[in-house]
Design an enzyme around this catalytic site. Structure first.
Site, PDB file in Angstrom:
ATOM      1  CE1 TYR A   1     -11.279  57.797  26.700  1.00 34.67           C
ATOM      2  CE2 TYR A   1      -9.842  59.477  25.742  1.00 34.67           C
ATOM      3  CZ  TYR A   1     -11.128  59.038  26.387  1.00 34.67           C
ATOM      4  OH  TYR A   1     -11.906  59.989  27.006  1.00 34.67           O
TER       5      TYR A   1
ATOM      6  CD  GLU B   1       1.932  83.490  38.201  1.00 33.83           C
ATOM      7  OE1 GLU B   1       2.405  84.122  39.114  1.00 33.83           O
ATOM      8  OE2 GLU B   1       1.032  82.395  38.624  1.00 33.83           O
TER       9      GLU B   1
ATOM     10  CG  ASP C   1       0.429  87.150  39.915  1.00 33.36           C
ATOM     11  OD1 ASP C   1       0.710  88.120  39.226  1.00 33.36           O
ATOM     12  OD2 ASP C   1      -0.623  86.562  40.009  1.00 33.36           O
TER      13      ASP C   1
END
Lengths: 361, 510
Positions: A96, A190, A242
Site C-alpha cells: 500500500y 507442517e 504427512d
C-alpha cells in the site's frame, strides 16, 4: 546500531551509483541475479540449493524494464525510510505504501502485492541483505513450545510456560537471544493441528524437546529459528509431515532450501534436518491403508518431479519411499493415526520411532 | 471547331435495334427510378466530355436537374464541345446504335453507341415528351434547336421541330434537355452527386457544375490546365476479334482479297502474317472476303486467334498518369498520404489496356476502405462485387503492407483503380463491372501491390514514430517517480534529478 548503518550505507551506495549514471547522461541500470530454476544449483558439498551466477541488467530507459526498475528503487527508498524511523512494514503494508498513481497518467507504480513482493526480493538480491534486515516482515505464522527460555526486546519468555497457545513466532527472529536451552531436539510439523495434539499431550515435556509448527510451507521466521537452534545449540531437527508429495517437499525446503529463496539458503536451510514423518513402512506397520486418500493427477506429477530432484536422485532410501508411494497411488495424513487412539501419536508413534532411530535423511 | 464536328459525323453509320431497348431497358441501366435518373445524367455527361476532349477542348460541363412533379424530372446537360452539324443531330440523338464510336477501337468513355439514345428513348417512354437538343458548331453557325423523338418500330428519328436561334457569342457545344421519370437521391454512393464527385476525381482537367432539384449546387473547378494525351485510334488486333465483328468487317470491307482484308483492316498483320493465317485456315489468300462460307469464316476466326503475332500497339492509350491521379485524389480527399501508380500497358485478348491505381490514406479518412472503380475515366457505381477490379483488391495480401484485412483491406483509406483500354470488357450493357480476364486481374494486382509497397513504407515509418512516442511517453511518466525515490535515497533535490533524466530523454527522442 552498527548493523543499521551497514544497511543504510548499502542503500545509499546504490542510490549514489544510479545518480552518478544519471548525471553522466547514461542509462541507469541495476544488476539482479536471476531467480529461476535455470539459475539454481544443488551444491552436494554444502547440501544446499545455491543461486547461480547468472545476472540480468535492468535499465530505466527500456520499455520492458522501466516499471520493475522504478519499483525496485522505490523499495530501496522505502527500506531506508523504515530504517531511519526504526519501524517495520509487513509486505502487505509495503504494497500500500508503494501503490500510487503516476502523475498525469492512469498507471499505478504497483498494481498487485505480487509486484511489490518481487521488488523487495529483487532488492534483497541486489543488496545481498535479507528482507528482515531491510525492515520488511512477512506474515508471522508459527507456534513453539518447549524447554527453552529466550529474551526478545527485553522480555524474557519461557516457552514452557505459555499455556495452550505457546509462543507465537515473529517474522524476524534475528534479535532473539537464547537464555537457556534444556531441550535435546526439535520436532517440527507442517500442521498446527498436529502441534496442538502434541502440545496438549505435553510431548515436549515427556520427550524433553521443542515442538514447533508453521502452516504449510514454513515461513522465513520459522525456518530461521529452527536453523539457529540447530546451529547455535546443536539441536537435531526432526520434521514430521504427512505421507504425501507435498509433505515431502516441505521437508525438502527446510533441509536444502527453496528455489525462490536460493540466494539466502545459507540463512535458512538446515542440511542436518531429518525426516520423522509418515513413511511407506509406517503405513504397513500401523495398518493405515484403510485411510488412503487416492492420488490425483497433480499428486502423481509432483511426486515424479520430486523424485527427479538432484538432491533426492541418488538417495536410495528416499527413492524407495517414492517408488512405494507410486505403487500405492495414495497418500495418508498423520491425523489418521488418531484412529488407533486419541494420543497414539504422542504415546506410541513418536516415542517408538525415536527409540528405533527411524529417520530418513 | 466546325471541321472537327464534321469529321466525327462522318463516322456515324447506322445499325438497327430500337425495340431491343424497350424490352431490355434494365440491361442498359434503367432498372429502377433512382438508377434511371443517374443513367440519363451519366450518358449525357460522358457524351459531352468525350466530344470536348476529342476536339482538344478542356471540358466544361453543366448539369442541372429540376423536379417537375413527384417522380418527374427535367435533366439538362450542356457542354462546351465542338457541337454537332445540324444535319446529323437527329440521327446522333434519335437513332439506335448510330454512334460515332462503334466501328473503331479508341479509348473513349462511351463505346457501344447506345448511351444517349437510350436516355432519349427512356424519356420518351416514361413521359412521352420529346428530347430537346441545342447544338452549334460555333463561329457563324447559329444555334440549332431540335425537338426529337424516336420511331421505335422503324428505329428512325422523328424531328418534331427544328428552329435556328441567333448565336451572337459564337457558342459551340451541345445542350440536351430530357424529361424523365425517376427518383433523386443525394446521400448514397449510387447518386448523381456521387457520380459527379467521382467523375471529377479522374477528370481533374474538367470543370463540372451541378444544380440539383433540392437546392444543392456545387462546382468542381479543374485542377489541371492540360488535357491528357489524345488517345490514338487503332485497328482491331486479330487476337481480340469476336466472330460477329469479324463477320461484319468481312461484309463491310472494300478489300478485294482475303490477303488485302487482313493487311488493311487489322493491326500487326503484314503480308507474311496474313499468308500464315490463310494457310492455318486452309483458305486461298486471293479469295474475295465477301464470298467466304460460314464454315470458312469460322476457320478464319480460329486461325486468327492462334497465329503468332506481335501484340497490338500500346501508344494508343492515354492513362491519366500518376501526377494527375494524385491531383484528382487531393482535390477530393483530405488524407495524409497519397500514392499513385500507372502500370505499363499490357494486352488482353488483343486489346491493349493499362491499369492505374491511386490510394489516399489516413488523415480525415475513416474506415471502412472506400473503393473507387473507373473505366476510361468513367466511375463504375454498380455491381462492385462482380468486377475484376474489386476482385483484385480482395486477392492482394494487404497484411504484407501493414494493413489489416478480412476479405477487403481494413484501413481509413480510399483505393482508386482506373482501367484504360480501347475496349472495356463490361460484364453487361449496364457498363458497371469489368470481366475477370486473367491479364486484367494480374495487372490490377500488380498495380495495387506497387501502391501497397509505397504505402507500407509510409505506414511503417509512421508506426515506428508512434511506437517511439509511446515509449517516450512511458519514460516521461516514470521520471518523476524515479526522481522521488532517488531523492530519498541520496538526499539530492528531486528537481535536479528530473532535469538530468529529461536531458537524457530528449536525446532518446532525437
Amino acid at each position: 546500531m552498527r548493523k543499521r548503518d551497514e544497511v543504510i550505507e548499502t542503500l545509499e551506495a546504490l542510490g549514489a551509483k544510479l545518480l552518478q549514471e544519471i548525471e553522466r547522461g547514461e542509462n541507469p541500470w541495476l544488476e539482479v541475479p536471476i531467480r529461476s530454476l535455470s539459475n539454481v544449483r544443488y551444491n552436494p558439498e554444502t547440501k544446499m540449493l545455491e543461486l547461480g551466477s547468472e545476472k540480468a541488467k535492468r535499465y530505466f530507459f527500456n520499455v520492458a524494464h522501466v516499471r520493475k526498475f522504478v519499483q525496485t528503487v522505490e523499495a530501496a527508498a522505502l527500506s531506508k525510510e523504515l530504517k531511519e524511523v526504526g519501524k517495520h512494514l509487513s509486505l502487505r503494508e509495503a504494497f500500500y505504501r508503494m501503490k500510487r498513481t503516476l502523475p498525469g497518467s492512469n498507471i499505478n507504480l504497483v498494481d498487485e502485492q505480487e509486484e511489490s513482493n518481487q521488488a523487495i526480493e529483487d532488492l534483497e538480491l541486489i543488496t545481498n541483505l535479507s528482507r528482515e534486515k531491510l525492515h520488511f516482515n512477512a506474515n508471522k505464522m508459527g507456534s513453539v513450545a518447549g524447554k527453552v527460555v529466550i529474551e526478545d526486546k527485553g522480555d524474557v519468555v519461557d516457552w514452557s510456560k505459555l499455556g495452550s497457545g505457546g509462543w507465537s513466532i515473529p517474522s524476524n527472529v534475528e534479535e532473539i537471544v537464547f537464555k537457556e536451552v534444556k531441550a535435546k531436539f526439535v520436532l517440527y510439523m507442517e500442521k498446527a493441528a498436529e502441534w496442538e495434539r502434541l502440545h496438549e499431550d505435553r510431548v515436549w515435556e515427556r520427550l524433553n524437546c521443542v515442538i514447533m509448527c508453521s502452516q504449510g510451507q514454513a515461513t522465513r521466521g520459522v525456518r530461521r529459528l529452527l536453523q539457529r537452534l540447530h546451529l547455535e545449540h546443536s539441536l537435531p531437527i526432526y520434521v514430521l509431515t504427512d505421507f504425501d508429495p507435498w509433505g515431502f517437499y516441505i521437508y525438502s525446503v527446510l533441509k536444502f532450501g527453496s528455489i525462490g529463496l536460493a540466494h539466502i539458503s545459507e540463512q535458512l536451510a538446515i542440511p542436518g534436518a531429518k525426516f520423522l514423518g509418515l513413511t511407506a513402512d509406517d503405513v504397513e506397520r500401523y495398518d493405515l491403508k484403510r485411510h488412503f486418500i487416492k492420488f490425483e493427477e497433480v499428486d502423481l506429477r509432483r511426486l515424479e518431479q520430486i523424485a527427479k530432484y538432484e538432491w533426492f536422485k541418488d538417495n536410495k532410501e528416499w527413492q524407495r519411499q517414492f517408488k512405494l508411494m507410486k505403487q500405492m497411488g495414495a497418500k495418508v495424513e498423520l491425523a489418521a493415526l488418531s484412529s488407533k487412539g486419541i494420543t497414539f501419536i504422542s504415546e506410541h508413534y513418536l516415542p517408538e520411532k525415536l527409540r528405533r532411530q527411524e529417520f530418513l535423511d | 471547331m466546325a471541321a472537327k464536328g464534321e469529321e466525327l459525323a462522318e463516322k456515324i453509320r447506322e445499325i438497327s435495334v430500337a425495340e431491343f431497348f424497350e424490352k431490355n431497358r434494365h440491361l442498359l441501366g434503367y432498372e429502377n427510378p433512382t438508377r434511371s435518373l443517374l443513367t440519363v445524367v451519366k450518358e449525357a455527361v460522358e457524351n459531352s466530355t468525350d466530344a470536348a476532349e476529342e476536339a482538344g477542348i478542356l471540358p466544361e460541363i453543366k448539369v442541372e436537374i429540376q423536379q417537375l412533379a413527384e417522380g418527374r424530372f427535367k435533366v439538362m446537360v450542356e457542354d462546351n464541345g465542338p457541337g454537332i452539324p445540324s444535319s446529323k443531330v437527329p440521327v446522333a440523338f434519335a437513332k439506335f446504335l448510330v454512334g460515332s464510336k462503334f466501328h473503331r477501337l479508341r479509348q473513349s468513355r462511351g463505346i457501344q453507341g447506345i448511351g444517349i439514345h437510350g436516355a432519349v428513348l427512356y424519356s420518351q417512354l416514361t413521359t412521352g415528351k420529346p428530347a430537346k437538343v441545342l447544338s452549334s458548331l460555333g463561329g457563324s453557325d447559329p444555334i440549332h434547336e431540335f425537338d426529337l423523338m424516336i420511331d421505335v418500330t422503324k428505329n428512325e428519328p422523328i424531328v418534331l421541330s427544328h428552329r435556328t436561334l441567333p448565336n451572337p457569342k459564337g457558342w459551340h457545344g451541345v445542350r440536351v434537355e430530357l424529361e424523365v421519370e425517376g427518383r433523386y437521391v443525394d446521400k448514397i454512393t449510387q447518386s448523381v452527386p456521387e457520380y459527379l464527385r467521382q467523375t471529377a476525381i479522374v477528370n481533374p482537367f474538367a470543370t463540372l457544375y451541378f444544380k440539383g432539384p433540392n437546392g444543392t449546387s456545387f462546382t468542381y473547378k479543374r485542377r489541371v490546365e492540360e488535357l491528357p494525351r489524345q488517345p490514338k485510334e487503332i485497328k482491331p488486333h486479330p487476337h481480340g476479334v469476336e466472330l460477329g465483328l469479324l463477320r461484319r468487317m468481312l461484309s463491310n470491307t472494300s478489300a478485294k482479297t482475303l490477303l488485302g482484308f487482313l493487311t488493311t483492316e487489322f493491326c500487326r498483320v503484314g503480308r507474311t502474317s496474313a499468308l500464315e493465317i490463310c494457310s492455318l485456315a486452309s483458305l486461298n489468300p486471293g479469295q474475295h472476303p465477301q464470298k467466304l462460307s460460314g464454315d470458312e469464316v469460322l476457320r478464319l476466326h480460329k486461325a486468327m486467334q492462334s497465329a503468332k503475332l506481335m501484340g497490338p500497339p500500346t501508344d494508343c492509350l492515354s492513362p491519366l498518369g500518376e501526377q494527375m491521379l494524385l491531383e484528382g485524389l487531393k482535390r477530393e480527399f483530405k488524407a495524409e498520404k497519397y500514392v499513385a501508380v500507372t502500370r505499363p500497358p499490357a494486352v488482353y485478348r488483343g486489346n491493349p489496356f493499362q491499369i492505374e491505381c491511386g490510394i489516399a490514406y489516413g488523415g480525415e479518412l475513416k474506415e471502412p476502405t472506400q473503393i473507387l472503380r473507373f473505366a476510361n475515366r468513367v466511375p463504375l457505381l454498380y455491381h462492385q462485387g462482380d468486377c475484376a477490379l474489386t476482385q483484385a483488391i480482395r486477392e492482394v495480401d494487404w497484411r504484407r503492407y501493414g494493413i489489416p484485412q478480412d476479405d477487403f483491406p481494413k484501413a481509413p483509406m480510399v483505393i482508386l483503380l482506373h482501367f484504360v483500354s480501347v475496349w472495356v470488357p463490361f460484364t453487361s450493357e449496364g457498363k458497371q463491372a469489368l470481366a475477370c480476364y486473367p491479364e486484367i486481374m494480374r495487372e490490377a494486382k500488380l498495380a495495387l501491390q506497387d501502391a501497397g509497397r509505397e504505402l507500407s513504407r509510409y505506414i511503417s515509418r509512421k508506426e515506428r514514430l508512434r511506437e517511439k512516442q509511446l515509449r517516450m511517453g512511458l519514460f516521461e511518466k516514470y521520471v518523476p517517480e524515479l526522481a522521488e525515490s532517488l531523492s530519498k535515497l541520496t538526499g539530492r533535490p528531486k528537481e535536479e534529478i528530473i532535469a538530468h533524466l529529461e536531458r537524457r530523454l530528449d536525446e532518446e527522442k532525437g
